[in-house]
Enzyme design. Structure first.
Site, short mmCIF file in Angstrom:
data_model
loop_
_atom_site.label_atom_id
_atom_site.label_comp_id
_atom_site.label_asym_id
_atom_site.label_seq_id
_atom_site.Cartn_x
_atom_site.Cartn_y
_atom_site.Cartn_z
N SER A 46 63.02 44.47 16.51
CA SER A 46 63.93 44.65 15.38
C SER A 46 63.52 43.80 14.19
O SER A 46 63.76 44.18 13.05
CB SER A 46 65.38 44.33 15.79
OG SER A 46 65.49 43.00 16.26
N GLU A 47 62.91 42.62 14.43
CA GLU A 47 62.43 41.78 13.34
C GLU A 47 61.20 40.97 13.75
O GLU A 47 61.03 40.64 14.93
CB GLU A 47 63.51 40.78 12.86
CG GLU A 47 64.54 41.36 11.92
CD GLU A 47 65.85 41.69 12.62
OE1 GLU A 47 66.76 42.19 11.95
OE2 GLU A 47 65.94 41.48 13.84
N ALA A 48 60.40 40.66 12.75
CA ALA A 48 59.33 39.68 12.88
C ALA A 48 59.42 38.76 11.66
O ALA A 48 59.88 39.18 10.58
CB ALA A 48 57.96 40.34 12.94
#
Length: 288
Positions: A46-48
């Protein structure tokens, strides 16, 4: 491209693989926005995030946060996971708090024994949702409009719309229609335990609320396992409206087989802190 220090951290859990993972590149210097976005898309998370030297006075580091397809000014679980990785890699704050520079400005992070907590950034937009959006959200969630017992804009970077249902059971039973909710970021909260006047689940429940977060994804409607930014905005709304106590724990991820626990507290100065445990699952280097 070169090898850079990297961690994948599971956030809002002390047990690996039960929270929400974030990919943290601990040396993002020299990378273009396009390279950061390409890497984020490749991780399929979902995020980096990418840690950079700060450019604002008082900051310990700068963090750029990406989700598939776009950069975010702020996100909660990437903030805690990245701070956890930065500290594990030897980072030392200049003062009492770790201070993160990101798209919404400076965010304070404190260390509370076995977990980290960030100070909720101010809401960019609050107040009730328009009735036409509520009708659309109710239809997309598959509930009656009367099942929504509270609602508010919960925009603190991500443009969340928050709605409260009558019970945690109703929240867990949701099967949203991505075609109806297309383009909306929707956070749903349902009371658990003895909080408020609806949805009592008994005094032995450790969590006050069950939370779910829905947003448009690459393949229709997606659900986030555990969402710091949403819980921060929900806390500002719920505590401010007298719908939640000044200290509580929210459960999120149950419907996805996770066991996220978000610790919420409003301190004596009125500041709201969102905390949770983090655990490193992967550590090494990554070629970016």
């Amino acid at each position: 491209m070169r090898l850079r220090p990297f961690q994948q951290v599971d956030v809002f859990t002390a047990t690996p693989y039960r929270g929400n993972p974030v990919a943290v590149v601990l040396d993002g210097e020299g990378l273009t926005t396009g390279q950061m976005q390409q890497f984020t898309n490749w991780t399929n998370l979902s995020e980096a995030t990418f840690v950079l030297p700060p450019t604002q006075a008082g900051a310990d580091y700068q963090l750029r946060i990406f989700c598939p397809g776009r950069e975010l000014p702020f996100a909660g679980h990437p903030t805690l996971g990245s701070c956890h990785a930065w500290l594990e890699a030897g980072g030392r704050p200049k003062g009492e708090y770790v201070v993160q520079q990101c798209g919404v400005g400076l965010v304070k992070i404190r260390r509370d024994e076995d977990r980290l907590a960030f100070a909720a950034p101010p809401l960019r937009k609050g107040g009730p949702l328009p009735e036409e959006e509520l009708a659309l959200i109710a239809r997309g969630l598959g509930v009656a409009r009367s099942d929504i017992v509270g609602h508010a804009w919960c925009d603190n970077g991500p443009n969340w719309r928050g709605v409260m249902l009558k019970s945690a059971e109703r929240v867990l039973a949701l099967k949203p229609d991505g075609n109806v909710l297309s383009g909306l970021d929707v956070g749903v909260v349902g009371p658990r335990g003895k909080v408020g006047v609806v949805g009592s689940r008994g005094a032995d429940d450790e969590c006050a609320f069950e939370v779910r977060a829905f947003f448009p994804g690459n393949n229709g409607m997606a659900e986030d396992p555990v969402t710091g930014s949403l819980n921060a905005a929900l806390a500002q709304w719920l505590i401010g409206a007298g719908l939640a106590p000044e200290r509580y724990v929210a459960s999120q991820g149950t419907a996805l087989g996770r066991a996220g626990r978000v610790h919420v507290q409003r301190d004596a100065a009125g500041e709201i802190w969102i905390g949770g445990a983090s655990v490193t699952c992967i550590a090494g280097t990554v070629r970016v």
